[in-house]
Design a protein around this motif. Structure first.
Motif, PDB file in Angstrom:
ATOM      1  N   GLY A  36       0.782  -0.991   0.030  1.00  0.00           N
ATOM      2  CA  GLY A  36       0.665   0.063   0.165  1.00  0.00           C
ATOM      3  C   GLY A  36       0.588   1.323   0.320  1.00  0.00           C
ATOM      4  N   ASN A  37       1.925   1.297  -0.178  1.00  0.00           N
ATOM      5  CA  ASN A  37       2.905   2.129   0.348  1.00  0.00           C
ATOM      6  C   ASN A  37       3.063   3.249  -1.084  1.00  0.00           C
ATOM      7  N   ILE A  38       3.426   4.098  -1.210  1.00  0.00           N
ATOM      8  CA  ILE A  38       4.032   4.660  -2.743  1.00  0.00           C
ATOM      9  C   ILE A  38       4.548   4.822  -2.801  1.00  0.00           C
ATOM     10  N   GLY A  39       5.820   3.804  -3.093  1.00  0.00           N
ATOM     11  CA  GLY A  39       7.608   4.083  -3.469  1.00  0.00           C
ATOM     12  C   GLY A  39       8.211   3.011  -3.985  1.00  0.00           C
ATOM     13  N   ALA A  40       9.304   3.090  -4.135  1.00  0.00           N
ATOM     14  CA  ALA A  40       9.674   2.191  -5.164  1.00  0.00           C
ATOM     15  C   ALA A  40       9.593   0.803  -4.453  1.00  0.00           C
ATOM     16  N   THR A  41       9.611   0.142  -3.484  1.00  0.00           N
ATOM     17  CA  THR A  41      10.636  -0.987  -3.271  1.00  0.00           C
ATOM     18  C   THR A  41       8.926  -1.485  -3.500  1.00  0.00           C
TER      19      THR A  41
END
Length: 192
Positions: A36-41
């Motif tokens: 649910g994170n809005i990052g590269a990973t």
């Protein structure tokens, strides 16, 4: 001039790269997938290697560009690093996605790269070693951030203000990983 640069750094940092990339290229809301994170990973896990690399590079530039501009404008080292902190704050609390953002590591690395290439090299080395042996991106990220703080602490010409700003940066990034750290403690954190 400095306050305008801080505001611009926040605005640049607040660009929700992963969210917009997933929405306009893949037609999905990345916040509803993976961690649910809005990052590269999470982009790497959900959308694949290409998306992960694109998001990583753009998020890195969100931290690097404001710092390089501040350096070009002749800001003091303290104000250069503070400019970077505003970029990271923009990433963590993006107004484009309800003042919620990613974990801030790629943007912070861009800040560190612009502020001190040697410090960035130490961070990436620590991150890489921890990731290699543990397979946890979150643990590698937190250790990399702490390595930068230690690097700043031992700089003979650094000011107390620089150390305080570096401490704020480390604190923000560690807090952004509080759920990951909780899962690491419980042994439920996802490995890469």
């Amino acid at each position: 001039m400095q306050y305008l640069e801080y505001a611009l750094a926040f605005l640049i940092g607040s660009v929700p790269t992963a969210f917009w990339y997933a929405k306009y290229v893949h037609g999905l809301d990345i916040r509803q997938h993976g961690s649910g994170n809005i990052g590269a990973t999470n982009s790497l896990r959900v959308l694949g290697k290409k998306a992960g690399i694109i998001v990583l590079l753009i998020d890195l530039l969100k931290g690097l560009i404001p710092v390089l501009v501040a350096r070009k404008l002749g800001f003091t080292p303290e104000n250069i690093l503070l400019t970077g902190v505003f970029a990271v704050l923009g990433h963590l609390f993006s107004p484009f996605v309800g003042f919620k953002g990613g974990k801030g590591i790629a943007t912070a690395f861009g800040v560190i790269l612009g502020f001190s290439p040697l410090g960035a090299l130490i961070c990436i080395a620590v991150f890489g070693l921890v990731l290699y042996f543990s397979r946890y991106v979150s643990l590698g990220s937190v250790c990399g951030v702490l390595a930068f703080w230690v690097y700043i602490f031992f700089q003979p010409d650094r000011s107390m203000q620089t150390l305080i700003i570096a401490s704020v940066l480390a604190f923000l990034l560690i807090i952004s990983h509080r759920k990951n750290l909780g899962r690491l403690w419980k042994g439920t954190e996802n490995k890469i």
